[in-house]
Design a protein around this motif. Sequence first.
Motif, PDB file in Angstrom:
ATOM      1  N   MET A  82       0.899  -1.171   0.233  1.00  0.00           N
ATOM      2  CA  MET A  82       0.406   0.550  -0.304  1.00  0.00           C
ATOM      3  C   MET A  82       1.139   0.944   0.056  1.00  0.00           C
ATOM      4  O   MET A  82       1.598   1.552   0.441  1.00  0.00           O
ATOM      5  N   LYS A  83      -0.137   1.841  -1.116  1.00  0.00           N
ATOM      6  CA  LYS A  83       1.369   3.890  -0.730  1.00  0.00           C
ATOM      7  C   LYS A  83      -0.127   4.283   0.061  1.00  0.00           C
ATOM      8  O   LYS A  83      -1.398   4.824  -0.807  1.00  0.00           O
ATOM      9  N   GLY A  84       0.393   5.481   0.651  1.00  0.00           N
ATOM     10  CA  GLY A  84      -0.690   6.374   1.349  1.00  0.00           C
ATOM     11  C   GLY A  84      -0.279   7.656   1.715  1.00  0.00           C
ATOM     12  O   GLY A  84       1.003   7.208   2.016  1.00  0.00           O
TER      13      GLY A  84
ATOM     14  N   LEU B 264      -0.339   1.456  10.377  1.00  0.00           N
ATOM     15  CA  LEU B 264      -0.634   0.879   8.566  1.00  0.00           C
ATOM     16  C   LEU B 264       1.348   0.936   8.495  1.00  0.00           C
ATOM     17  O   LEU B 264       1.640  -0.582   6.860  1.00  0.00           O
ATOM     18  N   LYS B 265       1.975   1.070   8.555  1.00  0.00           N
ATOM     19  CA  LYS B 265       3.845   0.742   8.832  1.00  0.00           C
ATOM     20  C   LYS B 265       3.414  -0.884   8.495  1.00  0.00           C
ATOM     21  O   LYS B 265       4.364  -1.124   8.518  1.00  0.00           O
ATOM     22  N   ALA B 266       3.110  -1.321  10.404  1.00  0.00           N
ATOM     23  CA  ALA B 266       3.112  -2.633  10.265  1.00  0.00           C
ATOM     24  C   ALA B 266       2.277  -3.183   9.262  1.00  0.00           C
ATOM     25  O   ALA B 266       3.037  -4.927   9.002  1.00  0.00           O
ATOM     26  N   LEU B 267       1.516  -2.835   8.652  1.00  0.00           N
ATOM     27  CA  LEU B 267       0.712  -3.469   7.576  1.00  0.00           C
ATOM     28  C   LEU B 267       2.006  -3.798   6.164  1.00  0.00           C
ATOM     29  O   LEU B 267       1.352  -3.987   4.933  1.00  0.00           O
TER      30      LEU B 267
ATOM     31  N   ASP C  11       3.746   1.617   2.286  1.00  0.00           N
ATOM     32  CA  ASP C  11       4.759   3.136   2.639  1.00  0.00           C
ATOM     33  C   ASP C  11       3.837   4.756   2.297  1.00  0.00           C
ATOM     34  O   ASP C  11       2.906   4.459   1.972  1.00  0.00           O
ATOM     35  N   ILE C  12       4.626   4.867   3.374  1.00  0.00           N
ATOM     36  CA  ILE C  12       4.064   6.355   3.772  1.00  0.00           C
ATOM     37  C   ILE C  12       5.050   7.217   3.542  1.00  0.00           C
ATOM     38  O   ILE C  12       5.669   7.452   3.439  1.00  0.00           O
ATOM     39  N   ALA C  13       4.024   8.414   2.882  1.00  0.00           N
ATOM     40  CA  ALA C  13       4.290   9.588   2.664  1.00  0.00           C
ATOM     41  C   ALA C  13       4.074  10.811   3.302  1.00  0.00           C
ATOM     42  O   ALA C  13       2.554  10.596   4.199  1.00  0.00           O
ATOM     43  N   VAL C  14       4.770  11.627   4.015  1.00  0.00           N
ATOM     44  CA  VAL C  14       4.315  12.344   5.383  1.00  0.00           C
ATOM     45  C   VAL C  14       4.691  13.648   4.698  1.00  0.00           C
ATOM     46  O   VAL C  14       5.555  14.247   4.759  1.00  0.00           O
ATOM     47  N   THR C  15       3.636  14.839   5.078  1.00  0.00           N
ATOM     48  CA  THR C  15       4.001  16.335   5.804  1.00  0.00           C
ATOM     49  C   THR C  15       3.638  16.631   6.134  1.00  0.00           C
ATOM     50  O   THR C  15       3.538  16.293   7.834  1.00  0.00           O
TER      51      THR C  15
ATOM     52  N   LEU D 137       9.623   5.908  10.049  1.00  0.00           N
ATOM     53  CA  LEU D 137       8.238   4.898   9.549  1.00  0.00           C
ATOM     54  C   LEU D 137       9.375   5.199   7.967  1.00  0.00           C
ATOM     55  O   LEU D 137       8.826   4.156   6.952  1.00  0.00           O
ATOM     56  N   GLY D 138      10.476   5.573   7.748  1.00  0.00           N
ATOM     57  CA  GLY D 138      11.463   5.544   6.343  1.00  0.00           C
ATOM     58  C   GLY D 138      10.154   5.954   5.525  1.00  0.00           C
ATOM     59  O   GLY D 138      10.412   5.638   4.566  1.00  0.00           O
ATOM     60  N   ALA D 139       9.899   6.863   5.616  1.00  0.00           N
ATOM     61  CA  ALA D 139       9.178   8.025   4.723  1.00  0.00           C
ATOM     62  C   ALA D 139      10.381   8.332   2.925  1.00  0.00           C
ATOM     63  O   ALA D 139      10.261   9.132   3.395  1.00  0.00           O
ATOM     64  N   PRO D 140       9.543   7.843   2.076  1.00  0.00           N
ATOM     65  CA  PRO D 140      10.166   7.602   0.929  1.00  0.00           C
ATOM     66  C   PRO D 140       9.332   9.580   0.688  1.00  0.00           C
ATOM     67  O   PRO D 140      10.107  10.412  -0.376  1.00  0.00           O
ATOM     68  N   ILE D 141       8.772  10.352   1.312  1.00  0.00           N
ATOM     69  CA  ILE D 141       8.188  11.530   1.071  1.00  0.00           C
ATOM     70  C   ILE D 141       8.101  12.664   2.119  1.00  0.00           C
ATOM     71  O   ILE D 141       7.384  11.613   2.211  1.00  0.00           O
TER      72      ILE D 141
END
Length: 250
Positions: free
Chosen positions: A1-3, A22-25, A28-32, A49-53
């Motif tokens: 999932m990408k969120g 969600l990370k446990a599932l 991949d999470i974008a954070v602002t 979270l290792g947020a790529p964005i």
Amino acid sequence: MKGLIVGLANDQSLAWGCAVALKALGADIAVTYQNDKARPHVEPLADELGAPIFLPLDICRPEQMDDVFKAIEARWGRLDFLLHSIAFAPKADLQGRVVDSSPEGFSIAMDISCHSLIRLARRAEPLMPDGGAILTMSFYGSEKVVPGYGIMGPVKAALESTVRYLAVELGGKAIRVNALSTGPVKTRAASGLSHFDDLLVRAADETPLKQLVTIEQVGEAASFLLSDKARFVTGQTIYVDAGYNIRGKR
């Protein structure tokens, strides 16, 4: 999932409980983050979270919102879920009587807490060609009068109504839209409410489970609603509040 998660402020945020779940599932999470002042509090969480964005997003600046979704499209080409966890009202309007609220304060509260969901959903729609899920956060004060909740009651009522309309309008594209109504949780945003500590004490005593909900429990519910396991749930306000909403007069 990408969120995308919007509204993460610190490790006490409802959004943080959701991000961890969600990370446990495997998401991949974008954070602002809202602005430079907020960045030092959010960046360590994004790193965890290792947020790529990781980008700034003042919800009142459309160019920043555009930049976030352009980055998501460039990086992933799609979006599976959007979590909207934003609420704000000017202090004077939030802590005063609804009848005394200023037009400006009411408008600001409605714009940031409610219409921002619409703006985000509009930009998320093209990135969900195969369906997706959108989730926002509400509270029982939208349905019944909760002392000290003030103008956020009418604003959250509008937010829940918006969820239903978005669910119908986006449902044909298999995009689900729901609200999660949590019990009182001691977050930075909630601390601005008048008599909030009294509300926490009352809620802990009055819930059928005799305890307050935690951000971890909110996260577990959010991760369900944003996953395919809830693929036939849309347009709903789901309570995760230890039963707080079923009690009568407070």
